[in-house]
Design a protein around this motif. Sequence first.
Motif, PDB file in Angstrom:
ATOM      1  N   UNK A  79     -18.349  -4.910 -12.839  1.00  0.00           N
ATOM      2  CA  UNK A  79     -18.922  -6.221 -12.545  1.00  0.00           C
ATOM      3  C   UNK A  79     -18.508  -7.244 -13.602  1.00  0.00           C
ATOM      4  N   UNK A  80     -18.404  -6.838 -14.850  1.00  0.00           N
ATOM      5  CA  UNK A  80     -17.967  -7.760 -15.900  1.00  0.00           C
ATOM      6  C   UNK A  80     -16.535  -8.231 -15.629  1.00  0.00           C
ATOM      7  N   UNK A  81     -15.677  -7.318 -15.183  1.00  0.00           N
ATOM      8  CA  UNK A  81     -14.299  -7.683 -14.859  1.00  0.00           C
ATOM      9  C   UNK A  81     -14.265  -8.666 -13.688  1.00  0.00           C
ATOM     10  N   UNK A  96     -16.932 -12.801  -4.685  1.00  0.00           N
ATOM     11  CA  UNK A  96     -17.698 -11.945  -5.595  1.00  0.00           C
ATOM     12  C   UNK A  96     -18.818 -11.250  -4.837  1.00  0.00           C
ATOM     13  N   UNK A  97     -19.562 -12.008  -4.043  1.00  0.00           N
ATOM     14  CA  UNK A  97     -20.668 -11.380  -3.306  1.00  0.00           C
ATOM     15  C   UNK A  97     -20.141 -10.362  -2.302  1.00  0.00           C
ATOM     16  N   UNK A  98     -19.006 -10.632  -1.689  1.00  0.00           N
ATOM     17  CA  UNK A  98     -18.420  -9.670  -0.747  1.00  0.00           C
ATOM     18  C   UNK A  98     -17.942  -8.408  -1.457  1.00  0.00           C
ATOM     19  N   UNK A 116     -30.780  -5.520 -10.403  1.00  0.00           N
ATOM     20  CA  UNK A 116     -30.063  -6.774 -10.495  1.00  0.00           C
ATOM     21  C   UNK A 116     -28.991  -6.628 -11.560  1.00  0.00           C
ATOM     22  N   UNK A 117     -27.855  -7.212 -11.431  1.00  0.00           N
ATOM     23  CA  UNK A 117     -27.427  -8.188 -10.440  1.00  0.00           C
ATOM     24  C   UNK A 117     -26.816  -7.571  -9.182  1.00  0.00           C
ATOM     25  N   UNK A 149     -25.354 -14.132 -16.390  1.00  0.00           N
ATOM     26  CA  UNK A 149     -26.449 -13.354 -16.987  1.00  0.00           C
ATOM     27  C   UNK A 149     -25.987 -11.926 -17.275  1.00  0.00           C
ATOM     28  N   UNK A 150     -25.194 -11.365 -16.361  1.00  0.00           N
ATOM     29  CA  UNK A 150     -24.682 -10.007 -16.559  1.00  0.00           C
ATOM     30  C   UNK A 150     -23.768  -9.954 -17.782  1.00  0.00           C
ATOM     31  N   UNK A 151     -22.867 -10.910 -17.895  1.00  0.00           N
ATOM     32  CA  UNK A 151     -21.976 -10.936 -19.067  1.00  0.00           C
ATOM     33  C   UNK A 151     -22.761 -11.120 -20.357  1.00  0.00           C
ATOM     34  N   UNK A 152     -23.748 -11.997 -20.322  1.00  0.00           N
ATOM     35  CA  UNK A 152     -24.559 -12.254 -21.524  1.00  0.00           C
ATOM     36  C   UNK A 152     -25.336 -11.025 -21.959  1.00  0.00           C
ATOM     37  N   UNK A 153     -25.717 -10.191 -21.008  1.00  0.00           N
ATOM     38  CA  UNK A 153     -26.519  -9.017 -21.342  1.00  0.00           C
ATOM     39  C   UNK A 153     -25.673  -7.834 -21.818  1.00  0.00           C
TER      40      UNK A 153
END
Length: 154
Positions: A79-81, A96-98, A116-117, A149-153
């Motif tokens: 997901x980060x990539x 992205x959502x697909x 999440x996410x 938010x995912x990258x920040x975490x």
Amino acid sequence: MSKPPDLVAAEYALGSVDAERVPWYAADWLANGHDGPALRELAGLDGTDTGLIGELLPDALTEVGVAVPSPADAADAWLATLTQRLLAGEVDERAVSEHVSAFVSWHLDLDEIWRSPFTDLHVIVDEWDQGWGRGNQELAAAVRRLCRDHLDSH
């Protein structure tokens, strides 16, 4: 086209590595200066013995200095990539959502995706261009927020 060892390790951890392509990747890693007995053996295969490829791959990855991550870490890295590709303008929010929705569908047995996410991005896919729910601009903003938010975490 070659893949970096860390991406191959993540795909291996998730059970989605294209084993038939792995010998090509191994040959490229050898050409880039990595070496080791498992890596050399792997690079010499023609891609048809996927069982042997699966046996050799973890040792070959170790020889190039990459550990096979846990499935949770592999999913997070995936997901980060994808998020980095979004932020670089290579893919849009809808893509992205697909991609996440397909990823979730292929990895239903992975407990880590049911948070999440991943879950939030998975359900967004059904809202695009619909007369109910959020509009496309609001969905795009939600996708970007979830990805950042995912990258920040991590």
